[in-house]
Each structure stands twice: as C-alpha cells, then as structure tokens.
Design a protein around this motif. Structure first.
Motif, PDB file in Angstrom:
ATOM      1  N   LEU A  21       0.832  -1.208   0.000  1.00 30.73           N
ATOM      2  CA  LEU A  21       0.000   0.000   0.000  1.00 30.73           C
ATOM      3  C   LEU A  21       0.865   1.257   0.000  1.00 30.73           C
ATOM      4  O   LEU A  21       0.598   2.222  -0.714  1.00 30.73           O
ATOM      5  CB  LEU A  21      -0.939   0.000   1.201  1.00 30.73           C
ATOM      6  CG  LEU A  21      -1.980  -1.124   1.223  1.00 30.73           C
ATOM      7  CD1 LEU A  21      -2.842  -1.041   2.476  1.00 30.73           C
ATOM      8  CD2 LEU A  21      -2.846  -1.090  -0.025  1.00 30.73           C
ATOM      9  N   MET A  22       1.937   1.207   0.783  1.00 33.26           N
ATOM     10  CA  MET A  22       2.839   2.354   0.877  1.00 33.26           C
ATOM     11  C   MET A  22       3.499   2.661  -0.471  1.00 33.26           C
ATOM     12  O   MET A  22       3.695   3.814  -0.846  1.00 33.26           O
ATOM     13  CB  MET A  22       3.897   2.048   1.941  1.00 33.26           C
ATOM     14  CG  MET A  22       4.763   3.236   2.306  1.00 33.26           C
ATOM     15  SD  MET A  22       6.021   2.745   3.523  1.00 33.26           S
ATOM     16  CE  MET A  22       5.006   2.423   4.976  1.00 33.26           C
ATOM     17  N   PHE A  23       3.853   1.617  -1.223  1.00 36.08           N
ATOM     18  CA  PHE A  23       4.600   1.817  -2.470  1.00 36.08           C
ATOM     19  C   PHE A  23       3.719   1.785  -3.721  1.00 36.08           C
ATOM     20  O   PHE A  23       4.209   2.003  -4.821  1.00 36.08           O
ATOM     21  CB  PHE A  23       5.725   0.778  -2.580  1.00 36.08           C
ATOM     22  CG  PHE A  23       6.905   1.114  -1.718  1.00 36.08           C
ATOM     23  CD1 PHE A  23       7.994   1.809  -2.229  1.00 36.08           C
ATOM     24  CD2 PHE A  23       6.921   0.762  -0.372  1.00 36.08           C
ATOM     25  CE1 PHE A  23       9.071   2.138  -1.434  1.00 36.08           C
ATOM     26  CE2 PHE A  23       7.994   1.095   0.437  1.00 36.08           C
ATOM     27  CZ  PHE A  23       9.061   1.780  -0.084  1.00 36.08           C
ATOM     28  N   GLU A  24       2.446   1.458  -3.533  1.00 35.30           N
ATOM     29  CA  GLU A  24       1.489   1.484  -4.658  1.00 35.30           C
ATOM     30  C   GLU A  24       1.974   0.662  -5.848  1.00 35.30           C
ATOM     31  O   GLU A  24       1.968   1.104  -6.991  1.00 35.30           O
ATOM     32  CB  GLU A  24       1.194   2.932  -5.069  1.00 35.30           C
ATOM     33  CG  GLU A  24       0.587   3.735  -3.923  1.00 35.30           C
ATOM     34  CD  GLU A  24       0.413   5.212  -4.268  1.00 35.30           C
ATOM     35  OE1 GLU A  24       0.686   5.600  -5.415  1.00 35.30           O
ATOM     36  OE2 GLU A  24       0.007   5.972  -3.387  1.00 35.30           O
ATOM     37  N   TRP A  25       2.412  -0.573  -5.554  1.00 34.99           N
ATOM     38  CA  TRP A  25       2.902  -1.439  -6.618  1.00 34.99           C
ATOM     39  C   TRP A  25       1.774  -1.899  -7.529  1.00 34.99           C
ATOM     40  O   TRP A  25       0.636  -2.061  -7.106  1.00 34.99           O
ATOM     41  CB  TRP A  25       3.598  -2.662  -6.021  1.00 34.99           C
ATOM     42  CG  TRP A  25       4.911  -2.327  -5.405  1.00 34.99           C
ATOM     43  CD1 TRP A  25       5.872  -1.514  -5.931  1.00 34.99           C
ATOM     44  CD2 TRP A  25       5.415  -2.780  -4.137  1.00 34.99           C
ATOM     45  NE1 TRP A  25       6.946  -1.448  -5.065  1.00 34.99           N
ATOM     46  CE2 TRP A  25       6.696  -2.201  -3.981  1.00 34.99           C
ATOM     47  CE3 TRP A  25       4.907  -3.627  -3.161  1.00 34.99           C
ATOM     48  CZ2 TRP A  25       7.469  -2.455  -2.857  1.00 34.99           C
ATOM     49  CZ3 TRP A  25       5.675  -3.870  -2.045  1.00 34.99           C
ATOM     50  CH2 TRP A  25       6.952  -3.285  -1.893  1.00 34.99           C
ATOM     51  N   VAL A  26       2.135  -2.134  -8.766  1.00 35.78           N
ATOM     52  CA  VAL A  26       1.195  -2.660  -9.748  1.00 35.78           C
ATOM     53  C   VAL A  26       1.605  -4.089 -10.044  1.00 35.78           C
ATOM     54  O   VAL A  26       2.762  -4.358 -10.381  1.00 35.78           O
ATOM     55  CB  VAL A  26       1.233  -1.820 -11.038  1.00 35.78           C
ATOM     56  CG1 VAL A  26       0.232  -2.362 -12.055  1.00 35.78           C
ATOM     57  CG2 VAL A  26       0.980  -0.357 -10.738  1.00 35.78           C
ATOM     58  N   LEU A  27       0.666  -5.009  -9.897  1.00 41.19           N
ATOM     59  CA  LEU A  27       0.989  -6.416 -10.110  1.00 41.19           C
ATOM     60  C   LEU A  27       0.612  -6.822 -11.535  1.00 41.19           C
ATOM     61  O   LEU A  27      -0.534  -6.675 -11.953  1.00 41.19           O
ATOM     62  CB  LEU A  27       0.249  -7.276  -9.087  1.00 41.19           C
ATOM     63  CG  LEU A  27       0.777  -8.691  -8.869  1.00 41.19           C
ATOM     64  CD1 LEU A  27       2.271  -8.682  -8.554  1.00 41.19           C
ATOM     65  CD2 LEU A  27       0.002  -9.357  -7.755  1.00 41.19           C
TER      66      LEU A  27
END
Ligand SMILES: [Zn+2]
Length: 93
Positions: free
Chosen positions: A85-91
């Motif tokens: 959530l902190m880094f807003e990664w896209v999977l």
C-alpha cells in the motif's frame, strides 16, 4: 487511562527497519515469479527490504519465489504484503 489498541502495533510505519528510502521502488510493475538468477551460478539476489536471500533451490533461511521488478530487483512475500500500500505497486497479471 486510554485503552491501547493491540492492532495498531501491526501497522507498518515510516520507521520500519526495513525501510531504507527505497523510493526507486515506488509504483513499480511487479511480477510474481519463481526465483532464477540472471546467470547460472550467480545467485546473490536478496529482498530489497529485509535482505532475505533468494535461491533457486530449497535452502533454510532463504526464499524461492517472490515479486520481481522489470530490472530484476526482488521483494519477498512478507515485504510485499507489508509495503504494497505504501509503495502502490502494480501487479502484472
Ligand atoms: Zn523481504
């Protein structure tokens, strides 16, 4: 006296020891993969956050799969869950 909420201690904060200013990993596109070294016999990749080593074979204290960025930086399961959530990664699917 104010009731302390036990749940709050599990919330990841900006002071978590694994956070060393990995800003380059923000909003990265990640893929879940079985670990494979770039070259055969050069297995020295580790999690960008907790430094757990990645290995292609089962070795105690290491992990065999995790999330990898386009430029082959690895993030383990635990850290992915902790910081997604902190880094807003896209999977990538
Ligand atoms: Zn980790």
């Amino acid at each position: 006296m104010k009731n302390s909420n036990a749940k709050e201690s599990n919330v990841i904060t900006q002071t978590d020891w694994r956070l060393q200013g990995q800003d380059w990993l923000r909003e990265e596109l990640l893929r879940y993969e079985r670990y494979a070294p770039v070259r055969h016999g050069s297995e020295h990749d580790h999690c960008e956050f907790c430094w757990v080593p990645f290995r292609s074979r089962e070795v105690p204290g290491t992990v065999r799969e995790g999330y990898v960025t386009q430029d082959r930086r690895w993030i383990c399961d635990t850290c992915y869950e902790a910081f997604k959530l902190m880094f807003e990664w896209v999977l990538e699917t």
